[in-house]
Write a protein that holds these residues in place. Structure first.
Motif, PDB file in Angstrom:
ATOM      1  N   PHE A  82      -4.042  10.166  -5.702  1.00 49.54           N
ATOM      2  CA  PHE A  82      -4.353   9.913  -7.107  1.00 49.54           C
ATOM      3  C   PHE A  82      -3.093   9.762  -7.958  1.00 49.54           C
ATOM      4  O   PHE A  82      -2.984   8.834  -8.754  1.00 49.54           O
ATOM      5  CB  PHE A  82      -5.226  11.046  -7.663  1.00 49.54           C
ATOM      6  N   GLU A  83      -2.159  10.677  -7.810  1.00 50.14           N
ATOM      7  CA  GLU A  83      -0.942  10.635  -8.637  1.00 50.14           C
ATOM      8  C   GLU A  83      -0.124   9.376  -8.343  1.00 50.14           C
ATOM      9  O   GLU A  83       0.343   8.687  -9.244  1.00 50.14           O
ATOM     10  CB  GLU A  83      -0.101  11.888  -8.395  1.00 50.14           C
ATOM     11  N   GLY A  84       0.039   9.067  -7.060  1.00 54.98           N
ATOM     12  CA  GLY A  84       0.804   7.884  -6.686  1.00 54.98           C
ATOM     13  C   GLY A  84       0.170   6.596  -7.152  1.00 54.98           C
ATOM     14  O   GLY A  84       0.865   5.661  -7.581  1.00 54.98           O
ATOM     15  N   ASN A  85      -1.158   6.528  -7.097  1.00 51.50           N
ATOM     16  CA  ASN A  85      -1.838   5.328  -7.568  1.00 51.50           C
ATOM     17  C   ASN A  85      -1.714   5.176  -9.079  1.00 51.50           C
ATOM     18  O   ASN A  85      -1.606   4.047  -9.588  1.00 51.50           O
ATOM     19  CB  ASN A  85      -3.310   5.349  -7.148  1.00 51.50           C
ATOM     20  N   ARG A 131       0.628   2.352 -13.547  1.00 54.53           N
ATOM     21  CA  ARG A 131       1.416   2.321 -14.780  1.00 54.53           C
ATOM     22  C   ARG A 131       2.429   1.178 -14.741  1.00 54.53           C
ATOM     23  O   ARG A 131       2.682   0.507 -15.750  1.00 54.53           O
ATOM     24  CB  ARG A 131       2.119   3.678 -14.974  1.00 54.53           C
ATOM     25  N   ALA A 132       2.991   0.919 -13.575  1.00 52.79           N
ATOM     26  CA  ALA A 132       3.930  -0.202 -13.440  1.00 52.79           C
ATOM     27  C   ALA A 132       3.209  -1.538 -13.602  1.00 52.79           C
ATOM     28  O   ALA A 132       3.741  -2.467 -14.227  1.00 52.79           O
ATOM     29  CB  ALA A 132       4.622  -0.135 -12.082  1.00 52.79           C
ATOM     30  N   ALA A 170       0.816  -1.220   0.000  1.00 52.02           N
ATOM     31  CA  ALA A 170       0.000   0.000   0.000  1.00 52.02           C
ATOM     32  C   ALA A 170       0.847   1.266   0.000  1.00 52.02           C
ATOM     33  O   ALA A 170       0.417   2.309  -0.488  1.00 52.02           O
ATOM     34  CB  ALA A 170      -0.929  -0.004   1.221  1.00 52.02           C
ATOM     35  N   GLU A 171       2.050   1.194   0.555  1.00 55.34           N
ATOM     36  CA  GLU A 171       2.927   2.361   0.648  1.00 55.34           C
ATOM     37  C   GLU A 171       3.659   2.654  -0.655  1.00 55.34           C
ATOM     38  O   GLU A 171       4.317   3.700  -0.776  1.00 55.34           O
ATOM     39  CB  GLU A 171       3.954   2.137   1.762  1.00 55.34           C
ATOM     40  N   CYS A 172       3.540   1.777  -1.625  1.00 53.54           N
ATOM     41  CA  CYS A 172       4.282   1.892  -2.881  1.00 53.54           C
ATOM     42  C   CYS A 172       3.519   2.794  -3.854  1.00 53.54           C
ATOM     43  O   CYS A 172       2.539   2.359  -4.463  1.00 53.54           O
ATOM     44  CB  CYS A 172       4.492   0.503  -3.468  1.00 53.54           C
ATOM     45  N   LYS A 173       3.954   4.040  -4.009  1.00 54.47           N
ATOM     46  CA  LYS A 173       3.217   5.000  -4.831  1.00 54.47           C
ATOM     47  C   LYS A 173       4.094   5.703  -5.866  1.00 54.47           C
ATOM     48  O   LYS A 173       3.794   6.827  -6.282  1.00 54.47           O
ATOM     49  CB  LYS A 173       2.544   6.048  -3.933  1.00 54.47           C
ATOM     50  N   THR A 174       5.170   5.042  -6.307  1.00 54.05           N
ATOM     51  CA  THR A 174       5.961   5.578  -7.414  1.00 54.05           C
ATOM     52  C   THR A 174       6.148   4.477  -8.448  1.00 54.05           C
ATOM     53  O   THR A 174       6.124   3.286  -8.118  1.00 54.05           O
ATOM     54  CB  THR A 174       7.348   6.080  -6.965  1.00 54.05           C
ATOM     55  N   PHE A 175       6.360   4.892  -9.698  1.00 51.01           N
ATOM     56  CA  PHE A 175       6.531   3.925 -10.773  1.00 51.01           C
ATOM     57  C   PHE A 175       7.746   3.043 -10.543  1.00 51.01           C
ATOM     58  O   PHE A 175       7.669   1.815 -10.660  1.00 51.01           O
ATOM     59  CB  PHE A 175       6.655   4.653 -12.112  1.00 51.01           C
ATOM     60  N   ALA A 176       8.861   3.652 -10.202  1.00 50.71           N
ATOM     61  CA  ALA A 176      10.107   2.885 -10.037  1.00 50.71           C
ATOM     62  C   ALA A 176       9.979   1.878  -8.898  1.00 50.71           C
ATOM     63  O   ALA A 176      10.378   0.713  -9.034  1.00 50.71           O
ATOM     64  CB  ALA A 176      11.277   3.826  -9.784  1.00 50.71           C
ATOM     65  N   ALA A 177       9.418   2.313  -7.772  1.00 54.67           N
ATOM     66  CA  ALA A 177       9.273   1.405  -6.634  1.00 54.67           C
ATOM     67  C   ALA A 177       8.308   0.279  -6.953  1.00 54.67           C
ATOM     68  O   ALA A 177       8.538  -0.882  -6.602  1.00 54.67           O
ATOM     69  CB  ALA A 177       8.805   2.183  -5.405  1.00 54.67           C
ATOM     70  N   ALA A 178       7.215   0.612  -7.646  1.00 60.26           N
ATOM     71  CA  ALA A 178       6.239  -0.414  -7.998  1.00 60.26           C
ATOM     72  C   ALA A 178       6.838  -1.433  -8.961  1.00 60.26           C
ATOM     73  O   ALA A 178       6.641  -2.643  -8.810  1.00 60.26           O
ATOM     74  CB  ALA A 178       4.994   0.235  -8.608  1.00 60.26           C
ATOM     75  N   ARG A 179       7.582  -0.955  -9.937  1.00 59.81           N
ATOM     76  CA  ARG A 179       8.236  -1.874 -10.888  1.00 59.81           C
ATOM     77  C   ARG A 179       9.167  -2.826 -10.152  1.00 59.81           C
ATOM     78  O   ARG A 179       9.165  -4.026 -10.385  1.00 59.81           O
ATOM     79  CB  ARG A 179       8.994  -1.061 -11.927  1.00 59.81           C
ATOM     80  N   ASP A 180       9.957  -2.283  -9.228  1.00 61.26           N
ATOM     81  CA  ASP A 180      10.890  -3.118  -8.468  1.00 61.26           C
ATOM     82  C   ASP A 180      10.138  -4.127  -7.597  1.00 61.26           C
ATOM     83  O   ASP A 180      10.559  -5.289  -7.477  1.00 61.26           O
ATOM     84  CB  ASP A 180      11.785  -2.247  -7.581  1.00 61.26           C
ATOM     85  N   LEU A 182      -8.251   5.801 -11.965  1.00 61.21           N
ATOM     86  CA  LEU A 182      -7.607   4.858 -12.893  1.00 61.21           C
ATOM     87  C   LEU A 182      -8.406   4.717 -14.181  1.00 61.21           C
ATOM     88  O   LEU A 182      -7.824   4.623 -15.268  1.00 61.21           O
ATOM     89  CB  LEU A 182      -7.467   3.487 -12.219  1.00 61.21           C
ATOM     90  N   LEU A 183      -9.734   4.713 -14.073  1.00 62.14           N
ATOM     91  CA  LEU A 183     -10.574   4.575 -15.261  1.00 62.14           C
ATOM     92  C   LEU A 183     -10.397   5.757 -16.206  1.00 62.14           C
ATOM     93  O   LEU A 183     -10.382   5.597 -17.430  1.00 62.14           O
ATOM     94  CB  LEU A 183     -12.043   4.448 -14.846  1.00 62.14           C
ATOM     95  N   ASP A 184     -10.252   6.943 -15.639  1.00 67.14           N
ATOM     96  CA  ASP A 184     -10.159   8.156 -16.456  1.00 67.14           C
ATOM     97  C   ASP A 184      -8.747   8.396 -16.995  1.00 67.14           C
ATOM     98  O   ASP A 184      -8.582   9.031 -18.042  1.00 67.14           O
ATOM     99  CB  ASP A 184     -10.582   9.383 -15.637  1.00 67.14           C
ATOM    100  N   ASN A 185      -7.739   7.897 -16.290  1.00 68.20           N
ATOM    101  CA  ASN A 185      -6.362   8.258 -16.644  1.00 68.20           C
ATOM    102  C   ASN A 185      -5.457   7.083 -16.994  1.00 68.20           C
ATOM    103  O   ASN A 185      -4.360   7.291 -17.514  1.00 68.20           O
ATOM    104  CB  ASN A 185      -5.731   9.035 -15.482  1.00 68.20           C
ATOM    105  N   GLY A 186      -5.881   5.859 -16.708  1.00 67.97           N
ATOM    106  CA  GLY A 186      -5.071   4.696 -17.022  1.00 67.97           C
ATOM    107  C   GLY A 186      -5.307   4.194 -18.436  1.00 67.97           C
ATOM    108  O   GLY A 186      -6.216   4.654 -19.130  1.00 67.97           O
ATOM    109  N   SER A 187      -4.485   3.257 -18.851  1.00 66.62           N
ATOM    110  CA  SER A 187      -4.628   2.661 -20.184  1.00 66.62           C
ATOM    111  C   SER A 187      -5.364   1.333 -20.149  1.00 66.62           C
ATOM    112  O   SER A 187      -5.959   0.915 -21.147  1.00 66.62           O
ATOM    113  CB  SER A 187      -3.240   2.444 -20.810  1.00 66.62           C
TER     114      SER A 187
END
Length: 296
Positions: free
Chosen positions: A124-127, A132-133, A79-89, A159-164
């Motif tokens: 919102f931004e972190g999620n 994205r990851a 739950a604390e993971c809110k950046t792309f790089a951290a989520a990817r890792d 996520l629905l409005d801004n995700g792919s």
């Protein structure tokens, strides 16, 4: 038999209708628990990075004797993971710790870090970064399906409005006396399957005299009644147990609750005392959920 039945996610991936939850099962015990569950017939195991037992889950899957594609494994991004790089890792980390070549379903565990759960912020931004990851891992075949957990409507809309990729699952706390009907309906309207964690209210339902009387009428246990309730609502229940006898009982739910009794259960008051589990954010007093499912 319910263990042989599946739901189909929006991307056509099939997911077993009943899963085994593993929250608070020590890693050293989890391999044995998973092996016993598979022997009984379970094909869906739910874990998370926060549970610190992914290693045991992977060990149990590998020792089961079944091919990898016969067991559906879910894990969750911290739950604390809110950046792309951290989520990817962390996604790659789960694959390493599980010791599996892919994850069947991976969820963002919560829209907020646990220390700030339901305190007003939506991150919102972190999620979106974490999402994205997950989208990248999904495109790469590391994960067969992606989704979220504990997300409210505003978090889903982000996520629905801004995700792919549209989330395929929303896993939420849902049981008799605490069923977020509005959120369930909204999630479904967007194509998400809704999973119910703690369908027996983390054991609190077992102390409910009214549920006990109704269960007795059907000749079943309170746990079986609660699990069947979720199934008849079209939810995917994830009862947690490390006891093989309870695993068998939890899967013996091939009975039908009458419409009248379902209406009674759906209208049950939210007076659940979660006991020691109240120390955890998702069960704590700051999270008050009305019978309608609206967050207060």
């Amino acid at each position: 038999m319910i263990l042989e039945e599946t739901f189909t996610l929006a991307n056509e991936v099939k997911i077993p209708k009943l899963g085994l939850g593993t929250w608070r099962i020590p890693d050293a015990d989890t391999g044995r628990v998973v092996r016993e569950a598979v022997e009984i017939g379970y094909r869906h195991i739910d874990t998370a990075q926060a549970y610190e037992n992914e290693h045991g889950v992977g060990e149990g899957v590998r020792a089961s004797g079944l091919s990898r594609d016969e067991i559906f494994v879910t894990t969750k991004l911290a739950a604390e993971c809110k950046t792309f790089a951290a989520a990817r890792d962390r996604i790659d980390g789960s694959l390493r710790v599980l010791g599996l070549d892919h994850i069947d379903l991976m969820l963002i565990h919560s829209p907020q870090p646990w220390a700030e759960f339901r305190e007003g912020g939506h991150f919102f931004e972190g999620n979106l970064e974490a999402w994205r990851a997950l989208e990248e891992a999904y495109a790469a075949g590391k994960v067969r399906a992606i989704g979220v957990s504990n997300f409210e409507q505003a978090d889903l809309d982000n996520l629905l409005d801004n995700g792919s990729v549209v989330p395929m699952v929303n896993q939420v706390l849902a049981h008799v006396g605490n069923t977020p009907f509005d959120l369930i309906d909204y999630s479904r309207s967007k194509g998400l399957l809704v999973e119910a964690y703690s369908p027996v209210a983390h054991g609190a339902a077992l102390k409910n005299a009214q549920l006990g009387a109704l269960a007795q009428r059907y000749g079943v246990s309170i746990a079986q009644l609660c699990i069947r309730y979720c199934l008849q609502l079209g939810l995917l229940p994830l009862p947690k147990t490390a006891n093989d006898g309870h695993m068998r009982d939890n899967a013996a739910v091939d009975f039908v609750i009458s419409d009248a009794d379902m209406a009674t259960l759906k209208g049950s008051a939210n007076d659940t005392d979660y006991g020691e589990a109240s120390a955890f954010p998702m069960f704590g007093k700051k999270r008050q959920v009305a019978v309608t499912g609206r967050e207060g």
